[in-house]
Design a protein around this motif. Structure first.
Motif, PDB file in Angstrom:
ATOM      1  N   ALA A 101       0.931  -1.264  -0.104  1.00 38.01           N
ATOM      2  CA  ALA A 101       0.303  -0.029  -0.062  1.00 38.01           C
ATOM      3  C   ALA A 101       0.942   1.027   0.037  1.00 38.01           C
ATOM      4  O   ALA A 101       0.861   1.803  -1.200  1.00 38.01           O
ATOM      5  N   GLY A 102       1.857   1.338   0.676  1.00 37.11           N
ATOM      6  CA  GLY A 102       3.507   2.256   0.885  1.00 37.11           C
ATOM      7  C   GLY A 102       3.568   2.598  -0.462  1.00 37.11           C
ATOM      8  O   GLY A 102       4.328   3.622  -0.978  1.00 37.11           O
ATOM      9  N   VAL A 103       4.214   1.717  -1.203  1.00 36.60           N
ATOM     10  CA  VAL A 103       4.610   1.678  -2.970  1.00 36.60           C
ATOM     11  C   VAL A 103       3.314   2.769  -3.512  1.00 36.60           C
ATOM     12  O   VAL A 103       3.630   3.494  -4.568  1.00 36.60           O
ATOM     13  N   GLU A 104       2.151   2.425  -3.667  1.00 36.58           N
ATOM     14  CA  GLU A 104       1.264   2.943  -4.068  1.00 36.58           C
ATOM     15  C   GLU A 104       1.091   3.622  -4.211  1.00 36.58           C
ATOM     16  O   GLU A 104       0.820   5.021  -4.283  1.00 36.58           O
ATOM     17  N   GLU A 105       0.870   4.325  -2.948  1.00 40.88           N
ATOM     18  CA  GLU A 105       0.951   6.116  -1.942  1.00 40.88           C
ATOM     19  C   GLU A 105       2.406   6.751  -2.385  1.00 40.88           C
ATOM     20  O   GLU A 105       1.362   8.107  -2.445  1.00 40.88           O
ATOM     21  N   PHE A 115       1.154   2.461  -9.497  1.00 45.34           N
ATOM     22  CA  PHE A 115       2.636   1.523  -9.356  1.00 45.34           C
ATOM     23  C   PHE A 115       2.639   1.328 -11.350  1.00 45.34           C
ATOM     24  O   PHE A 115       3.356   1.907 -12.069  1.00 45.34           O
ATOM     25  N   GLN A 116       2.070   0.736 -11.628  1.00 41.12           N
ATOM     26  CA  GLN A 116       2.121  -0.315 -12.374  1.00 41.12           C
ATOM     27  C   GLN A 116       2.251   0.592 -14.250  1.00 41.12           C
ATOM     28  O   GLN A 116       2.220   0.038 -15.243  1.00 41.12           O
ATOM     29  N   SER A 117       1.056   1.926 -13.627  1.00 41.35           N
ATOM     30  CA  SER A 117       0.857   2.570 -15.214  1.00 41.35           C
ATOM     31  C   SER A 117       2.433   4.313 -14.948  1.00 41.35           C
ATOM     32  O   SER A 117       2.328   4.373 -16.079  1.00 41.35           O
ATOM     33  N   GLN A 123       9.121   3.960 -11.344  1.00 42.49           N
ATOM     34  CA  GLN A 123       9.238   2.679 -10.514  1.00 42.49           C
ATOM     35  C   GLN A 123      10.494   2.476 -10.718  1.00 42.49           C
ATOM     36  O   GLN A 123       9.881   2.419  -9.107  1.00 42.49           O
ATOM     37  N   ASP A 124      11.186   2.682 -10.608  1.00 43.41           N
ATOM     38  CA  ASP A 124      12.662   2.755 -10.004  1.00 43.41           C
ATOM     39  C   ASP A 124      12.471   3.905  -9.373  1.00 43.41           C
ATOM     40  O   ASP A 124      13.584   3.301  -7.740  1.00 43.41           O
TER      41      ASP A 124
END
Lengths: 202, 513
Positions: A101-105, A115-117, A123-124
């Motif tokens: 969830a933090g990565v998305e945030e 993230f995936q878009s 992303q890096d």
């Protein structure tokens, strides 16, 4: 340093009596494992985890894909531990859910997108900021960003390089140990050890 | 010849690793009725052990522990084992002796603790254990007091990492030698055990030996114990020690196949290792009038320096720790107490790459490039003394594990002495690797071998057990494992644990005469 090793070495050795039966079983099972559907993660979280693993351990498009995220899901659903955890971290499953969830945030705060878009470079950028504890986001006030990243990276690396195809790619044939090793000194190879292909050889 | 749980056996031994197995064999040989309770399985290495790191994770104690402090200690793969044989199932079998001055660090430096046992009382047991295991090593040995007996066998062959360390050390004037290792350099026979074959250099010591060449307890002291009539009860997880009105333990409660069982006994030998021994005592509120149970956690300074070389090394071949130097045992002009040893290290791929991921934080194409250099990597590491500190201890956490027992939480932070020693070693190891021609050198900071928590000493106020391993509080309780070490020593602990186990058994038997 080697540029690469020949294809097919471990797979060929697995068919010989230079590998014990119990070793063959363990490696063949791993070779034949197909993609796993998530049991622990939601489809959405699992998709994100797979996307992160693609950046952490990039895989060659021309080779069969190794399911890193599937191994993480399998461990968590079985509630298995590696024997310890940082006291500053919540339980492994909780840490993964929070961290994803933090990565998305962070992706959303940095780039106003999921993230995936994002592009690979973006992303890096997200991952690097998490690794370096610079990432924006409320999540990282509850979860140490660098520890989350370290645990994820260590598990992804372990899962990937436990796979016979990844071992083949780095020239490892230690599983073919039935005859033992007599030539163990510097620059001493046995016939079953693959020679590396140097850049100049190509 | 299994004993029944309704009869009162002479002794229950909890744990079958380096602390439990030698003692079990000794007590059984003296004619005592002994039962060993082991949490893990009794494996058949030839058919159960794969040459595969992931499959062999079954040798690691994976009930979760919480690692706290400034330098949290990783458990699992490194610091304890499960199964008949305990962590010797995955130890490197590196078996240097402690040197006499390791046992008197307080006398020599004014810090840490002296051992209540002088070297000359340990020495005969070192001789005995080395001969029994079939330790391979050079005679004479370059460091420490002159050995009374040669090593049982000549040294094992040196692999690529060892050759490189030799090359680097030679240029710097550091003496090296093939290491003492409890893997057989030739076929070996022991009465009560039988024949064991020479090591085939398969390099998988840290994930289980399939050939019986490595002297793990399951192929040495355990068969001897069985030969003398001991019973091994695997998959038996001890939860309670029940005392009577006199304060003696009368019954050990354990869980087997999901069922609670009880074994009545006259004596208990607790040999579950630094973490589980202390945890069991704390859970049962036993043997802790000193308040020292769980205190004095120590872990060797164990920095590793890795480098990439032009030479083809294939680091999976040969015993990982082939070469040793003890020139740094008491370095001149050092700004720290104690010292350390240097050893060359080979490594299995998953171990190498996962620790590289943690320490260097490499990912993406950088990780792939570094992994491709695997066949060209070699390492050196140290094992150095560690001083006890007030902030380093084990406690029971509120969090429960799958058995509904409190998880252990272990606090560890390197102190000034450990930091200085590590800095000293970092310099030397980098110099060795530079001289040997290494590129892309990197450091893996770590501590290894968790020690302490049930200190041995002369006074009931300051220690948990006396020099014989006997509890000051519970007269029929003995402890035999690395938890009793008053100081960490500057060598791998396994050989000393075994030597001490035999001494504890002998002292116990003498007192019963």
């Amino acid at each position: 340093m080697p540029e690469k090793y020949p294809n097919g070495t471990v797979r060929a050795l697995l068919l010989t009596n230079q590998v014990t039966e119990v070793t063959r079983q363990a490696l063949t099972e791993r070779l034949e494992t197909s993609y796993r559907k998530p049991d622990f993660f939601s489809e959405t979280a699992f998709g994100l985890l797979k996307a992160i693993c693609r950046r952490l351990v990039p895989q060659d498009e021309n080779q069969p894909h190794i399911d890193i995220a599937g191994g993480i899901d399998e461990r968590l659903v079985q509630n298995k531990s590696d024997g310890w955890r940082y006291d500053t971290m919540p339980a492994d499953g909780e840490a993964y859910k929070l961290g994803l969830a933090g990565v998305e945030e962070t992706a959303s705060l940095l780039f106003e997108a999921s993230f995936q878009s994002l592009s690979e470079e973006q992303q890096d950028e997200v991952l690097q900021q998490i690794q370096q504890e610079d990432a924006p986001g409320e999540t990282w006030k509850k979860l140490p960003a660098n520890r989350f990243f370290e645990e994820l990276l260590a598990e992804a690396t372990t899962n990937y390089y436990s796979h016979p195809l990844a071992q083949e790619a780095i020239g490892y044939v230690g599983m073919a140990d039935v005859p033992g090793w007599q030539r163990i000194g510097l620059n001493q190879l046995e016939d079953r050890e693959p020679k590396e292909i140097m850049i100049n050889d190509e | 010849m299994p004993y029944s749980t309704s009869e009162t056996v002479d002794a229950v031994v909890i744990g079958t690793g380096a602390g439990g197995a030698p003692l079990l064999a000794r007590l059984a040989a003296a004619g005592l009725k002994v039962v060993a309770l082991e949490a893990g399985k009794h494996w058949n290495p030839a058919t159960d052990f794969a040459t595969d790191e992931k499959a062999q994770e079954k040798l690691f104690w994976t009930d979760e522990r919480l690692s706290a402090g400034a330098d949290p200690i990783p458990f699992g793969s490194n610091n304890s084992g499960i199964g008949v044989g305990g962590s010797t199932l995955h130890y490197t079998a590196y078996t240097p002796r402690a040197q006499p001055d390791d046992l008197r660090i307080r006398t020599d430096f004014g810090v840490g603790e002296d051992w209540p046992i002088p070297f000359d009382q340990l020495e005969p047991y070192y001789d005995e254990v080395e001969q029994f295991l079939g330790v391979s090593g050079p005679s004479p040995y370059l460091w420490g007091p002159t050995r009374k007996q040669k090593y049982a066998l000549g040294p094992l062959p040196i692999n690529g990492a060892g050759q490189l360390m030799q090359r680097g050390c030679e240029q710097l004037g550091i003496k090296t030698s093939p290491a003492a290792n409890a893997a057989l350099s030739a076929d070996y026979y022991q009465a009560g055990v039988g024949h064991r074959k020479a090591c085939t250099n398969r390099g998988f010591c840290q994930a289980g030996c399939t050939t019986g060449a490595k002297a793990s307890m399951d192929v040495t002291y355990i068969p001897l114990a069985l030969h003398h009539g001991a019973e091994i009860r695997p998959e038996s997880f001890v939860t309670q020690l029940i005392t009577d009105g006199s304060g003696k333990i009368r019954e050990v409660i354990y869980v087997r196949n999901g069922q609670e069982e009880r074994q009545r006994c006259r004596f208990v030998f607790l040999c579950a290792g630094t973490v589980e021994t202390a945890r069991l005592l704390l859970l049962n509120g036993l043997a802790n009038s000193s308040g020292q149970v769980g205190r004095n956690v120590m872990a060797h300074t164990a920095l590793q320096i890795w480098g990439e070389f032009d030479e083809d090394i294939r680091p999976y071949k040969g015993v990982p720790g082939a070469l040793i130097s003890e020139d740094t045992h008491r370095p001149a002009r050092a700004d720290f107490a104690g010292g350390y040893l240097l050893q060359s290290i080979g490594v299995m791929p998953v171990t190498y790459l996962s620790q590289m991921a943690r320490a260097r934080g490499l990912w993406g194409q950088e990780l792939k490039r570094a992994a491709l250099a695997y066949n060209h990597v070699a390492g050196i590491n140290i094992l150095g003394d560690c001083l006890p500190a007030v902030g380093n201890y084990l406690e029971l956490a509120d969090e429960k594990d799958s058995r509904q027992m409190p998880k252990p939480r272990v606090y560890f932070s390197n102190g000034e002495n450990e930091k200085r020693m590590t800095a000293h070693a970092d310099k030397i190891m980098r110099a060795i690797w530079d001289a040997a021609g290494a590129k892309n050198v990197w450091a893996f900071p770590r501590n290894a071998h968790i020690i302490g928590t049930c200190r041995m000493g002369e006074s009931a106020d300051a220690a948990v057990v006396n020099a014989d391993g006997q509890s000051f509080d519970v007269p029929n309780l003995y402890i035999s494992d690395n938890s009793t070490f008053p100081s960490a020593l500057s060598v791998n602990p396994a050989l000393t644990i075994m030597a001490l186990a035999l001494r504890t058994a002998d002292r116990f038997l003498e007192q019963r005469k």
